[in-house]
Scaffold this motif. Structure first.
Motif, PDB file in Angstrom:
ATOM      1  N   GLU A   1       0.813  -1.218   0.000  1.00  0.00           N
ATOM      2  CA  GLU A   1       0.000   0.000   0.000  1.00  0.00           C
ATOM      3  C   GLU A   1       0.848   1.271   0.000  1.00  0.00           C
ATOM      4  O   GLU A   1       0.484   2.276   0.611  1.00  0.00           O
ATOM      5  N   SER A   2       1.962   1.242  -0.716  1.00  0.00           N
ATOM      6  CA  SER A   2       2.852   2.412  -0.744  1.00  0.00           C
ATOM      7  C   SER A   2       2.152   3.633  -1.331  1.00  0.00           C
ATOM      8  O   SER A   2       2.438   4.773  -0.950  1.00  0.00           O
ATOM      9  N   HIS A   3       1.186   3.406  -2.260  1.00  0.00           N
ATOM     10  CA  HIS A   3       0.455   4.527  -2.863  1.00  0.00           C
ATOM     11  C   HIS A   3      -0.393   5.244  -1.817  1.00  0.00           C
ATOM     12  O   HIS A   3      -0.504   6.478  -1.834  1.00  0.00           O
ATOM     13  N   ARG A   4      -0.970   4.473  -0.877  1.00  0.00           N
ATOM     14  CA  ARG A   4      -1.776   5.091   0.182  1.00  0.00           C
ATOM     15  C   ARG A   4      -0.881   5.882   1.132  1.00  0.00           C
ATOM     16  O   ARG A   4      -1.261   6.967   1.599  1.00  0.00           O
ATOM     17  N   ALA A   5       0.295   5.351   1.401  1.00  0.00           N
ATOM     18  CA  ALA A   5       1.235   6.051   2.282  1.00  0.00           C
ATOM     19  C   ALA A   5       1.682   7.366   1.656  1.00  0.00           C
ATOM     20  O   ALA A   5       1.752   8.404   2.330  1.00  0.00           O
ATOM     21  N   GLU A   6       1.955   7.320   0.369  1.00  0.00           N
ATOM     22  CA  GLU A   6       2.386   8.536  -0.322  1.00  0.00           C
ATOM     23  C   GLU A   6       1.273   9.577  -0.324  1.00  0.00           C
ATOM     24  O   GLU A   6       1.524  10.778  -0.136  1.00  0.00           O
ATOM     25  N   ASN A   7       0.031   9.138  -0.529  1.00  0.00           N
ATOM     26  CA  ASN A   7      -1.099  10.068  -0.485  1.00  0.00           C
ATOM     27  C   ASN A   7      -1.242  10.689   0.892  1.00  0.00           C
ATOM     28  O   ASN A   7      -1.584  11.880   1.017  1.00  0.00           O
ATOM     29  N   MET A   8      -0.995   9.894   1.928  1.00  0.00           N
ATOM     30  CA  MET A   8      -1.081  10.418   3.289  1.00  0.00           C
ATOM     31  C   MET A   8      -0.038  11.513   3.510  1.00  0.00           C
ATOM     32  O   MET A   8      -0.331  12.573   4.076  1.00  0.00           O
ATOM     33  N   ARG A   9       1.163  11.284   3.025  1.00  0.00           N
ATOM     34  CA  ARG A   9       2.222  12.294   3.172  1.00  0.00           C
ATOM     35  C   ARG A   9       1.882  13.567   2.395  1.00  0.00           C
ATOM     36  O   ARG A   9       2.122  14.682   2.876  1.00  0.00           O
ATOM     37  N   LEU A  10       1.334  13.394   1.192  1.00  0.00           N
ATOM     38  CA  LEU A  10       1.012  14.547   0.359  1.00  0.00           C
ATOM     39  C   LEU A  10      -0.167  15.343   0.904  1.00  0.00           C
ATOM     40  O   LEU A  10      -0.162  16.579   0.872  1.00  0.00           O
ATOM     41  N   ASN A  11      -1.179  14.643   1.422  1.00  0.00           N
ATOM     42  CA  ASN A  11      -2.390  15.315   1.889  1.00  0.00           C
ATOM     43  C   ASN A  11      -2.245  15.929   3.275  1.00  0.00           C
ATOM     44  O   ASN A  11      -2.969  16.867   3.615  1.00  0.00           O
ATOM     45  N   PHE A  12      -1.317  15.392   4.072  1.00  0.00           N
ATOM     46  CA  PHE A  12      -1.135  15.909   5.431  1.00  0.00           C
ATOM     47  C   PHE A  12       0.348  16.174   5.710  1.00  0.00           C
ATOM     48  O   PHE A  12       0.957  15.551   6.586  1.00  0.00           O
ATOM     49  N   PRO A  13       0.931  17.131   4.979  1.00  0.00           N
ATOM     50  CA  PRO A  13       2.360  17.417   5.141  1.00  0.00           C
ATOM     51  C   PRO A  13       2.706  18.086   6.462  1.00  0.00           C
ATOM     52  O   PRO A  13       3.887  18.174   6.818  1.00  0.00           O
ATOM     53  N   GLU A  14       1.691  18.563   7.184  1.00  0.00           N
ATOM     54  CA  GLU A  14       1.945  19.228   8.460  1.00  0.00           C
ATOM     55  C   GLU A  14       2.317  18.248   9.575  1.00  0.00           C
ATOM     56  O   GLU A  14       2.738  18.656  10.663  1.00  0.00           O
TER      57      GLU A  14
END
Length: 257
Positions: free
Chosen positions: A121-134
């Motif tokens: 699920e690396s794509h989900r992890a990357e989306n999490m980083r992009l959507n919540f960079p704070e």
């Protein structure tokens, strides 16, 4: 200098617990967002996690919506291109409220969130980083190449009884009648929770929106979909992690002796 605070967001699923367990010595708080539509066994599972951890899990709930159907009716929709409305209101909104309250009480701290995404699920992890960079994000299962099946195997080795939804064949311990589920999962709902299936089918017709793409639940072929049950396994990666955990436990015991 800003302080650090690490939170594990439990989903009442095996993966999120094992992810947190792998880094448990660095975790400041465990949080579970309870939704009325979850199987009652989910709370048993959360309390069993507490026993293994020797720590309390913070339980959060929406104070604005009663359940999934309440959200869907008030928002007049079920799914959107950006996700399910119930997820946004019953989980994401509740998490944001916790974040605001936390900052008001403690000031700005470096928050790190631990998530149970596995190595597929690396794509989900990357989306999490992009959507919540704070926030900082950790993905212990990915870091150790642990699959969903491996996580279930590790839970078994810890003596943790998994939520009953898995034993009924569901791939995740989501809400009963999750509006994001696929055809096979909906047929499992029809089989094990016919009252929920009927309510969701009526809700679809009432709102004019379907859970499945292009088909309403009352039109669903009872044999549609492919099984995706999760069976506990232990690959070489799972075995090496188990050895690490055993060695760490022995070290702690020796220091205490």
């Amino acid at each position: 200098m800003s302080k650090n605070y690490k939170v594990v967001w439990l989903s009442a699923g095996i993966s999120s617990f094992i992810a947190g367990y792998l880094v448990k010595d660095t975790v400041d708080e465990w949080i579970y967002i309870d939704v009325k539509d979850q199987h009652p066994d989910s709370m048993r599972f959360v309390h069993d996690c507490e026993k293994i951890l020797g720590k309390k899990v913070t339980i959060l709930r929406s104070t604005e919506y009663e359940d999934v159907e309440d959200v869907c009716r008030k928002k007049k929709c079920i799914n959107t291109p950006y996700g399910a409305s119930c997820t946004g209101q019953l989980k994401k909104r509740v998490r944001k409220q916790w974040e605001r309250a936390f900052i008001e009480e403690h000031g700005h701290m470096n928050l790190t969130y631990v998530w149970g995404f596995d190595f597929k699920e690396s794509h989900r992890a990357e989306n999490m980083r992009l959507n919540f960079p704070e926030f900082e994000h950790e993905f212990p299962l990915m870091d150790k190449n642990i699959s969903k099946e491996d996580a279930h195997g590790l839970a078994l080795s810890l003596g943790l009884k998994r939520p009953v939804m898995y034993d009924l064949g569901f791939p995740n311990n989501n809400c009963i009648g999750c509006v994001k589920a696929g055809m096979y999962t909906w047929n499992l709902v029809r089989k094990h929770f016919p009252d929920v299936f009927e309510r969701r089918a009526k809700l679809e017709r009432e709102l004019g929106h379907s859970c499945l793409n292009g088909i309403f639940l009352d039109e669903l072929d009872p044999n549609a979909g492919r099984p995706n049950e999760v069976t506990p396994e232990c690959s070489i990666f799972c075995f090496s992690v188990e050895q690490e955990l055993n060695n760490a436990s022995e070290t702690v015991f020796e220091k205490a002796s």
